[in-house]
Write a protein that holds these residues in place. Structure first.
Motif, mmCIF file in Angstrom:
data_model
loop_
_atom_site.group_PDB
_atom_site.id
_atom_site.type_symbol
_atom_site.label_atom_id
_atom_site.label_comp_id
_atom_site.label_asym_id
_atom_site.label_seq_id
_atom_site.Cartn_x
_atom_site.Cartn_y
_atom_site.Cartn_z
ATOM 1 N N ILE A 1 -36.780 -56.816 -21.209
ATOM 2 C CA ILE A 1 -36.152 -56.418 -22.465
ATOM 3 C C ILE A 1 -35.346 -55.143 -22.227
ATOM 4 O O ILE A 1 -35.812 -54.224 -21.553
ATOM 5 C CB ILE A 1 -37.206 -56.199 -23.567
ATOM 6 N N VAL A 2 -34.163 -55.088 -22.796
ATOM 7 C CA VAL A 2 -33.285 -53.934 -22.650
ATOM 8 C C VAL A 2 -33.526 -52.971 -23.809
ATOM 9 O O VAL A 2 -33.582 -53.385 -24.972
ATOM 10 C CB VAL A 2 -31.806 -54.378 -22.638
ATOM 11 N N ILE A 3 -33.640 -51.699 -23.493
ATOM 12 C CA ILE A 3 -33.749 -50.668 -24.529
ATOM 13 C C ILE A 3 -32.329 -50.377 -25.010
ATOM 14 O O ILE A 3 -31.474 -49.967 -24.232
ATOM 15 C CB ILE A 3 -34.448 -49.405 -23.985
ATOM 16 N N ASN A 4 -32.080 -50.617 -26.291
ATOM 17 C CA ASN A 4 -30.738 -50.432 -26.857
ATOM 18 C C ASN A 4 -30.402 -48.972 -27.092
ATOM 19 O O ASN A 4 -29.253 -48.568 -26.973
ATOM 20 C CB ASN A 4 -30.614 -51.161 -28.200
ATOM 21 N N ASN A 5 -31.409 -48.205 -27.481
ATOM 22 C CA ASN A 5 -31.153 -46.824 -27.872
ATOM 23 C C ASN A 5 -32.443 -46.035 -27.772
ATOM 24 O O ASN A 5 -33.535 -46.572 -27.968
ATOM 25 C CB ASN A 5 -30.639 -46.784 -29.322
ATOM 26 N N VAL A 6 -32.298 -44.761 -27.480
ATOM 27 C CA VAL A 6 -33.420 -43.833 -27.565
ATOM 28 C C VAL A 6 -33.008 -42.766 -28.573
ATOM 29 O O VAL A 6 -32.023 -42.052 -28.376
ATOM 30 C CB VAL A 6 -33.758 -43.191 -26.201
ATOM 31 N N ALA A 7 -33.741 -42.688 -29.657
ATOM 32 C CA ALA A 7 -33.489 -41.677 -30.685
ATOM 33 C C ALA A 7 -34.282 -40.432 -30.314
ATOM 34 O O ALA A 7 -35.504 -40.477 -30.193
ATOM 35 C CB ALA A 7 -33.903 -42.199 -32.053
ATOM 36 N N HIS A 8 -33.579 -39.343 -30.134
ATOM 37 C CA HIS A 8 -34.198 -38.071 -29.735
ATOM 38 C C HIS A 8 -34.535 -37.282 -31.006
ATOM 39 O O HIS A 8 -33.865 -36.317 -31.364
ATOM 40 C CB HIS A 8 -33.260 -37.306 -28.807
ATOM 41 N N ILE A 9 -35.586 -37.708 -31.664
ATOM 42 C CA ILE A 9 -35.946 -37.180 -32.981
ATOM 43 C C ILE A 9 -36.419 -35.732 -32.899
ATOM 44 O O ILE A 9 -36.033 -34.901 -33.709
ATOM 45 C CB ILE A 9 -37.017 -38.080 -33.634
ATOM 46 N N GLY A 10 -37.264 -35.425 -31.916
ATOM 47 C CA GLY A 10 -37.765 -34.061 -31.765
ATOM 48 C C GLY A 10 -36.658 -33.046 -31.584
ATOM 49 O O GLY A 10 -36.577 -32.054 -32.332
ATOM 50 N N PRO A 11 -35.757 -33.250 -30.606
ATOM 51 C CA PRO A 11 -34.659 -32.298 -30.428
ATOM 52 C C PRO A 11 -33.750 -32.183 -31.655
ATOM 53 O O PRO A 11 -33.283 -31.093 -31.989
ATOM 54 C CB PRO A 11 -33.888 -32.859 -29.225
ATOM 55 N N MET A 12 -33.520 -33.293 -32.358
ATOM 56 C CA MET A 12 -32.685 -33.243 -33.558
ATOM 57 C C MET A 12 -33.324 -32.361 -34.628
ATOM 58 O O MET A 12 -32.670 -31.520 -35.225
ATOM 59 C CB MET A 12 -32.464 -34.660 -34.102
ATOM 60 N N LEU A 13 -34.627 -32.529 -34.832
ATOM 61 C CA LEU A 13 -35.308 -31.712 -35.843
ATOM 62 C C LEU A 13 -35.354 -30.247 -35.429
ATOM 63 O O LEU A 13 -35.217 -29.357 -36.271
ATOM 64 C CB LEU A 13 -36.711 -32.243 -36.103
ATOM 65 N N SER A 14 -35.526 -29.990 -34.143
ATOM 66 C CA SER A 14 -35.520 -28.607 -33.655
ATOM 67 C C SER A 14 -34.146 -27.972 -33.847
ATOM 68 O O SER A 14 -34.032 -26.818 -34.260
ATOM 69 C CB SER A 14 -35.896 -28.551 -32.171
ATOM 70 N N ARG A 15 -33.107 -28.740 -33.542
ATOM 71 C CA ARG A 15 -31.733 -28.249 -33.628
ATOM 72 C C ARG A 15 -31.358 -27.939 -35.073
ATOM 73 O O ARG A 15 -30.709 -26.944 -35.368
ATOM 74 C CB ARG A 15 -30.789 -29.287 -33.032
ATOM 75 N N THR A 16 -31.764 -28.785 -36.005
ATOM 76 C CA THR A 16 -31.385 -28.604 -37.406
ATOM 77 C C THR A 16 -32.369 -27.729 -38.176
ATOM 78 O O THR A 16 -32.054 -27.275 -39.270
ATOM 79 C CB THR A 16 -31.269 -29.971 -38.112
ATOM 80 N N GLY A 17 -33.531 -27.484 -37.598
ATOM 81 C CA GLY A 17 -34.558 -26.710 -38.293
ATOM 82 C C GLY A 17 -34.108 -25.326 -38.696
ATOM 83 O O GLY A 17 -34.459 -24.839 -39.779
ATOM 84 N N ALA A 18 -33.320 -24.682 -37.838
ATOM 85 C CA ALA A 18 -32.855 -23.329 -38.157
ATOM 86 C C ALA A 18 -31.956 -23.328 -39.390
ATOM 87 O O ALA A 18 -31.963 -22.371 -40.168
ATOM 88 C CB ALA A 18 -32.109 -22.747 -36.964
ATOM 89 N N ASP A 19 -31.204 -24.403 -39.586
ATOM 90 C CA ASP A 19 -30.268 -24.470 -40.711
ATOM 91 C C ASP A 19 -30.935 -24.850 -42.023
ATOM 92 O O ASP A 19 -30.521 -24.386 -43.084
ATOM 93 C CB ASP A 19 -29.162 -25.483 -40.415
ATOM 94 N N ILE A 20 -31.944 -25.691 -41.956
ATOM 95 C CA ILE A 20 -32.555 -26.174 -43.204
ATOM 96 C C ILE A 20 -33.968 -25.648 -43.424
ATOM 97 O O ILE A 20 -34.591 -25.952 -44.432
ATOM 98 C CB ILE A 20 -32.539 -27.716 -43.267
ATOM 99 N N GLY A 21 -34.463 -24.881 -42.479
ATOM 100 C CA GLY A 21 -35.775 -24.268 -42.623
ATOM 101 C C GLY A 21 -36.898 -25.196 -42.238
ATOM 102 O O GLY A 21 -36.711 -26.374 -41.992
ATOM 103 N N GLY A 22 -38.070 -24.638 -42.161
ATOM 104 C CA GLY A 22 -39.239 -25.440 -41.842
ATOM 105 C C GLY A 22 -39.802 -25.118 -40.473
ATOM 106 O O GLY A 22 -39.110 -24.611 -39.596
ATOM 107 N N GLU A 23 -41.056 -25.400 -40.332
ATOM 108 C CA GLU A 23 -41.773 -25.188 -39.075
ATOM 109 C C GLU A 23 -41.523 -26.339 -38.117
ATOM 110 O O GLU A 23 -41.142 -27.433 -38.533
ATOM 111 C CB GLU A 23 -43.282 -25.086 -39.357
ATOM 112 N N ALA A 24 -41.800 -26.093 -36.856
ATOM 113 C CA ALA A 24 -41.694 -27.153 -35.852
ATOM 114 C C ALA A 24 -42.714 -28.242 -36.176
ATOM 115 O O ALA A 24 -43.874 -27.951 -36.480
ATOM 116 C CB ALA A 24 -41.944 -26.594 -34.466
ATOM 117 N N ILE A 25 -42.293 -29.473 -36.111
ATOM 118 C CA ILE A 25 -43.170 -30.608 -36.370
ATOM 119 C C ILE A 25 -43.673 -31.193 -35.054
ATOM 120 O O ILE A 25 -44.850 -31.488 -34.911
ATOM 121 C CB ILE A 25 -42.434 -31.693 -37.182
#
Length: 165
Positions: free
Chosen positions: A60-84
């Motif tokens: 089976i081919v992996i179509n995509n890898v969503a980098h959810i952790g880095p996205m939340l870390s990157r946007t966290g400074a702008d929208i607030g909130g603790e690291a998840i």
């Protein structure tokens, strides 16, 4: 360039040693009609790679890898909130055979594709790796439910294989 990376070689060696050990029964931490979450102590990179290999080993081919952790870390400074998460990714893929059966039974089941397995480590629970997936809703006629159950079984088999490392 070497044909196998050090990481892949370690994974191969670990899988060989895992085959010689008795299988450990792993029960989901959360299991309901919508999702299953398995948790295990260990290294994030190892289990993330194990999930990838369990998918690829099935052809089976992996179509995509969503980098959810880095996205939340990157946007966290702008929208607030603790690291998840310390780490969090979602691997998206489909089985041509199972997806075709699912959509031949009911074309509207296209919404269940791609399948997604998430691998993550919570910021407040370091060292515990979670492997989780959305379960397809078992609906429609018997043929439809059977096709959806086959997808659920595939996802569970992939996660359990990855947990065996």
């Amino acid at each position: 360039m070497m044909p196998l990376s050090i990481r892949t070689l370690c994974l191969v060696l670990l899988s060989a040693s895992a085959l010689s050990l008795p299988a450990q029964a792993v029960e989901p931490r959360v299991a309901n009609e919508h999702l299953k979450v398995y948790s295990i102590g260990g290294d994030y990179a190892l289990y993330r790679e194990a999930v990838e290999m369990a998918i690829i080993d099935r052809g089976i081919v992996i179509n995509n890898v969503a980098h959810i952790g880095p996205m939340l870390s990157r946007t966290g400074a702008d929208i607030g909130g603790e690291a998840i998460f310390l780490h969090a990714e979602a691997l998206e893929f489909c089985s041509a055979l199972l997806s075709r059966r699912m959509m031949e039974a009911e074309p509207h089941h296209i919404v269940f594709c791609p399948y997604v397995i998430s691998v993550y480590e919570l910021a407040d629970e370091p060292g515990t790796i979670h492997l989780a997936y959305r379960r397809p809703t078992l609906l429609g006629d018997a043929r439809s439910r059977e096709a959806l159950e086959a997808v659920d079984t595939l996802l569970d088999e992939i996660v359990r294989e990855a947990l065996a490392f």
